[in-house]
Motif scaffolding. Structure first.
Motif, PDB file in Angstrom:
ATOM      1  N   MET A  72       0.715  -1.292  -0.014  1.00  0.00           N
ATOM      2  CA  MET A  72       0.042   0.053   0.041  1.00  0.00           C
ATOM      3  C   MET A  72       0.606   0.874   0.298  1.00  0.00           C
ATOM      4  SD  MET A  72      -2.876  -0.759   3.006  1.00  0.00           S
ATOM      5  CE  MET A  72      -2.196  -1.519   4.741  1.00  0.00           C
ATOM      6  N   ILE A  73       0.553   2.251  -0.564  1.00  0.00           N
ATOM      7  CA  ILE A  73       0.845   3.691  -0.620  1.00  0.00           C
ATOM      8  C   ILE A  73       0.996   3.763   0.987  1.00  0.00           C
ATOM      9  CG2 ILE A  73       0.566   4.425  -2.824  1.00  0.00           C
ATOM     10  CD1 ILE A  73      -1.855   6.206  -1.741  1.00  0.00           C
ATOM     11  N   GLY A  97      -2.571  -1.675 -10.942  1.00  0.00           N
ATOM     12  CA  GLY A  97      -2.205  -1.993  -8.946  1.00  0.00           C
ATOM     13  C   GLY A  97      -2.833  -1.311  -8.803  1.00  0.00           C
ATOM     14  N   CYS A  98      -4.555  -2.208  -8.613  1.00  0.00           N
ATOM     15  CA  CYS A  98      -5.526  -1.607  -6.278  1.00  0.00           C
ATOM     16  C   CYS A  98      -5.304  -2.175  -6.157  1.00  0.00           C
ATOM     17  CB  CYS A  98      -6.883  -1.964  -7.465  1.00  0.00           C
ATOM     18  SG  CYS A  98      -7.963  -2.097  -5.780  1.00  0.00           S
ATOM     19  N   TYR A 102      -6.535   0.845  -1.475  1.00  0.00           N
ATOM     20  CA  TYR A 102      -6.377   1.829  -0.482  1.00  0.00           C
ATOM     21  C   TYR A 102      -5.793   3.033  -1.539  1.00  0.00           C
ATOM     22  CZ  TYR A 102      -3.831   4.287   3.115  1.00  0.00           C
ATOM     23  OH  TYR A 102      -3.748   4.602   3.990  1.00  0.00           O
ATOM     24  N   SER A 103      -5.366   2.763  -1.963  1.00  0.00           N
ATOM     25  CA  SER A 103      -5.209   4.781  -2.963  1.00  0.00           C
ATOM     26  C   SER A 103      -5.660   4.998  -4.194  1.00  0.00           C
ATOM     27  CB  SER A 103      -3.337   3.631  -3.857  1.00  0.00           C
ATOM     28  OG  SER A 103      -3.728   2.742  -5.084  1.00  0.00           O
ATOM     29  N   ILE A 125      -4.439  -7.441 -11.422  1.00  0.00           N
ATOM     30  CA  ILE A 125      -4.702  -8.622 -12.026  1.00  0.00           C
ATOM     31  C   ILE A 125      -5.422 -10.096 -11.513  1.00  0.00           C
ATOM     32  CG2 ILE A 125      -2.779  -9.279 -11.130  1.00  0.00           C
ATOM     33  CD1 ILE A 125      -1.856 -10.301 -14.183  1.00  0.00           C
ATOM     34  N   LEU A 129      -8.334 -10.160  -5.249  1.00  0.00           N
ATOM     35  CA  LEU A 129      -7.993  -8.882  -4.825  1.00  0.00           C
ATOM     36  C   LEU A 129      -8.879  -7.874  -4.830  1.00  0.00           C
ATOM     37  CD1 LEU A 129      -4.363  -8.197  -4.543  1.00  0.00           C
ATOM     38  CD2 LEU A 129      -5.624  -7.880  -2.866  1.00  0.00           C
ATOM     39  N   LYS A 151      -8.094  -7.147 -14.667  1.00  0.00           N
ATOM     40  CA  LYS A 151      -7.677  -7.101 -16.121  1.00  0.00           C
ATOM     41  C   LYS A 151      -5.618  -6.896 -15.615  1.00  0.00           C
ATOM     42  CE  LYS A 151     -10.318  -6.721 -19.959  1.00  0.00           C
ATOM     43  NZ  LYS A 151     -11.171  -5.725 -20.346  1.00  0.00           N
ATOM     44  N   PRO A 152      -5.155  -7.295 -16.558  1.00  0.00           N
ATOM     45  CA  PRO A 152      -3.643  -6.461 -16.672  1.00  0.00           C
ATOM     46  C   PRO A 152      -3.729  -5.494 -17.015  1.00  0.00           C
ATOM     47  CG  PRO A 152      -3.771  -9.003 -17.938  1.00  0.00           C
ATOM     48  CD  PRO A 152      -5.566  -9.059 -17.837  1.00  0.00           C
ATOM     49  N   ALA A 153      -2.828  -5.417 -16.746  1.00  0.00           N
ATOM     50  CA  ALA A 153      -2.189  -3.657 -16.751  1.00  0.00           C
ATOM     51  C   ALA A 153      -2.513  -3.607 -18.003  1.00  0.00           C
ATOM     52  CB  ALA A 153      -1.128  -3.017 -16.028  1.00  0.00           C
ATOM     53  N   PHE A 170      -2.036   6.256 -11.995  1.00  0.00           N
ATOM     54  CA  PHE A 170      -1.319   5.937 -10.990  1.00  0.00           C
ATOM     55  C   PHE A 170      -0.571   4.795 -11.360  1.00  0.00           C
ATOM     56  CE2 PHE A 170      -0.574   4.932  -6.777  1.00  0.00           C
ATOM     57  CZ  PHE A 170       0.130   5.355  -6.404  1.00  0.00           C
ATOM     58  N   ALA A 173       1.734  -0.740 -10.582  1.00  0.00           N
ATOM     59  CA  ALA A 173       1.408  -2.557 -10.535  1.00  0.00           C
ATOM     60  C   ALA A 173       3.057  -2.842 -10.613  1.00  0.00           C
ATOM     61  CB  ALA A 173       1.054  -2.554 -11.818  1.00  0.00           C
ATOM     62  N   ASP A 174       3.128  -4.042 -11.260  1.00  0.00           N
ATOM     63  CA  ASP A 174       4.426  -4.535 -10.940  1.00  0.00           C
ATOM     64  C   ASP A 174       5.127  -3.868 -12.122  1.00  0.00           C
ATOM     65  OD1 ASP A 174       2.449  -4.649 -13.731  1.00  0.00           O
ATOM     66  OD2 ASP A 174       4.466  -6.195 -14.074  1.00  0.00           O
ATOM     67  N   LYS A 175       6.494  -4.105 -10.973  1.00  0.00           N
ATOM     68  CA  LYS A 175       8.057  -2.766 -11.802  1.00  0.00           C
ATOM     69  C   LYS A 175       8.338  -3.358 -12.644  1.00  0.00           C
ATOM     70  CE  LYS A 175       6.388  -1.958  -7.177  1.00  0.00           C
ATOM     71  NZ  LYS A 175       5.230  -0.868  -7.488  1.00  0.00           N
ATOM     72  N   TYR A 181       3.985   0.638 -19.459  1.00  0.00           N
ATOM     73  CA  TYR A 181       2.941   0.992 -19.245  1.00  0.00           C
ATOM     74  C   TYR A 181       3.470   2.710 -19.662  1.00  0.00           C
ATOM     75  CZ  TYR A 181       1.887  -3.216 -16.345  1.00  0.00           C
ATOM     76  OH  TYR A 181       1.641  -4.187 -15.881  1.00  0.00           O
TER      77      TYR A 181
HETATM   78  C1  LIG Z   1       1.829  -2.193  -4.515  1.00  0.00           C
HETATM   79  S1  LIG Z   1       0.327  -2.935  -5.264  1.00  0.00           S
HETATM   80  C2  LIG Z   1      -0.656  -1.935  -5.667  1.00  0.00           C
HETATM   81  C3  LIG Z   1      -0.604  -0.904  -3.918  1.00  0.00           C
HETATM   82  C4  LIG Z   1      -1.970   0.039  -4.811  1.00  0.00           C
HETATM   83  N1  LIG Z   1      -2.113   0.478  -5.785  1.00  0.00           N
HETATM   84  C5  LIG Z   1      -2.064   1.195  -3.246  1.00  0.00           C
HETATM   85  O1  LIG Z   1      -1.448   1.618  -2.277  1.00  0.00           O
HETATM   86  O2  LIG Z   1      -2.952   0.562  -2.445  1.00  0.00           O
HETATM   87  C6  LIG Z   1       0.363  -3.680  -6.972  1.00  0.00           C
HETATM   88  C7  LIG Z   1      -0.916  -4.159  -7.465  1.00  0.00           C
HETATM   89  O3  LIG Z   1      -0.415  -4.924  -8.615  1.00  0.00           O
HETATM   90  C8  LIG Z   1      -1.076  -6.073  -9.201  1.00  0.00           C
HETATM   91  N2  LIG Z   1      -0.862  -5.941  -9.941  1.00  0.00           N
HETATM   92  C9  LIG Z   1       0.771  -6.678 -10.740  1.00  0.00           C
HETATM   93  N3  LIG Z   1       0.872  -7.017 -11.645  1.00  0.00           N
HETATM   94  C10 LIG Z   1       0.225  -6.520 -12.027  1.00  0.00           C
HETATM   95  C11 LIG Z   1      -0.779  -6.170 -13.998  1.00  0.00           C
HETATM   96  N4  LIG Z   1       0.323  -7.123 -14.634  1.00  0.00           N
HETATM   97  N5  LIG Z   1      -1.666  -5.792 -14.136  1.00  0.00           N
HETATM   98  C12 LIG Z   1      -2.258  -5.102 -12.641  1.00  0.00           C
HETATM   99  N6  LIG Z   1      -2.352  -5.730 -11.837  1.00  0.00           N
HETATM  100  C13 LIG Z   1      -1.270  -6.026 -11.391  1.00  0.00           C
HETATM  101  C14 LIG Z   1      -0.423  -6.578  -8.076  1.00  0.00           C
HETATM  102  O4  LIG Z   1      -1.538  -7.987  -7.670  1.00  0.00           O
HETATM  103  C15 LIG Z   1      -0.624  -6.075  -6.326  1.00  0.00           C
HETATM  104  O5  LIG Z   1      -1.841  -6.429  -6.257  1.00  0.00           O
END
Ligand SMILES: C[S@@+](CC[C@H](N)C(=O)[O-])C[C@H]1O[C@@H](n2cnc3c(N)ncnc32)[C@H](O)[C@@H]1O
Length: 262
Positions: A72-73, A97-98, A102-103, A125, A129, A151-153, A170, A173-175, A181
């Motif tokens: 979470m942020i 990346g939900c 929280y964010s 994804i 969650l 869905k994937p980003a 914002f 998601a995955d770094k 993106y």
């Molecule tokens: C760092 S967390 C996000 C935190 C959120 N933004 C918050 O601050 O409350 C990253 C989220 O991205 C999701 N994620 C990872 N790869 C993804 C993708 N390719 N597409 C969408 N979501 C993805 C993960 O499952 C994870 O829940």
């Protein structure tokens, strides 16, 4: 307005010796050690507007019940992003990346009182969650402002209608996907002319700046390992990208603000 001399004498009263304060130069780092950096963050959190109850509850319960709650942020980042949303009054917001929502809920705070209709789409994804975020968002009465898409980003960005410009994005998601993106948003011209992208974790645990060495041509190095190396390459490529203006803010794990170049 506080003058430079005043701030030095304030520093002096906080225990910095007259000798070290006299060494302070414009642009120098004014914290003495790592505890100062931590304490400053705590101080900023304490004296900023506190999070509303539904956000605090989500933050505390996620922290207590999930080992990955660090995703979470921070509340200070949340307040910063919410403040930017409320100043910008975006019509269309997209989050990549939900997690637990929280964010997204912080951004919804910024939309409250928005004069024109606005909406946040957040993608996740992970099916469970996405489902639990949707439920909590509904429970706290924000489902009119936030839609959770399972869905994937990349799929969301590839299928986004370029006519429906994004005013606020914002990326969290995955770094390893960050550059794609960012680049898809620019190449598909999805951002409105005065839109803003915010990217989280761009200082990744304070490990990124320590990698000041060549990491391969424009991040194409496939041998990279460790999330900080993805972020290192992302930051480098973004900093060299003439299409955008950017600033990295050292709030919690690092937030980069990006807009289109003039
Ligand atoms: C760092 S967390 C996000 C935190 C959120 N933004 C918050 O601050 O409350 C990253 C989220 O991205 C999701 N994620 C990872 N790869 C993804 C993708 N390719 N597409 C969408 N979501 C993805 C993960 O499952 C994870 O829940």
């Amino acid at each position: 307005m506080q003058t430079r001399n005043t701030s030095i004498s304030n520093a002096s009263t906080k225990g910095i010796s007259a000798q070290s304060s006299s060494l302070l130069k414009a642009g120098s780092i004014i914290y003495r050690n790592i505890e100062d950096v931590h304490n400053v963050h705590e101080y900023c959190s304490k004296y900023s507007t506190q999070q509303p109850k539904h956000l605090e509850e989500l933050y505390v319960s996620t922290s207590n019940n999930r080992r990955d709650s660090v995703m979470m942020i921070s509340p200070l980042q949340g307040r910063t992003i919410s403040m930017l949303v409320s100043m910008k009054q975006p019509k269309r917001v997209l989050e990549l990346g939900c997690f637990v929502g929280y964010s997204a809920l912080w951004m919804a705070e910024g939309l409250l009182g928005n004069k024109s209709p606005s909406h946040i789409t957040t993608c996740e994804i992970d099916k469970e969650l996405a489902e639990s975020s949707r439920n909590y968002i509904e429970k706290v009465g924000r489902s009119n402002l936030i839609s959770v898409v399972n869905k994937p980003a990349q799929e969301v960005l590839d299928s986004w209608n370029p006519e429906e410009k994004l005013d606020f994005v914002f990326i969290d998601a995955d770094k390893g996907g960050y550059w794609n993106y960012y680049n898809t948003i620019l190449e598909r011209n999805l951002l409105s002319p005065d839109g803003i992208m915010i990217v989280d974790n761009t200082l990744f645990y304070g490990k990124v700046h320590a990698l000041e060495e060549p990491m391969g041509d424009k991040g194409k190095s496939r041998s990279i390992r460790g999330v900080e190396k993805y972020i290192y390459n992302f930051n480098k490529m973004v900093s060299e990208d003439k299409r955008t203006e950017k600033v990295i803010l050292p709030i919690f794990d690092g937030l980069t603000l990006i807009k289109l170049a003039k």
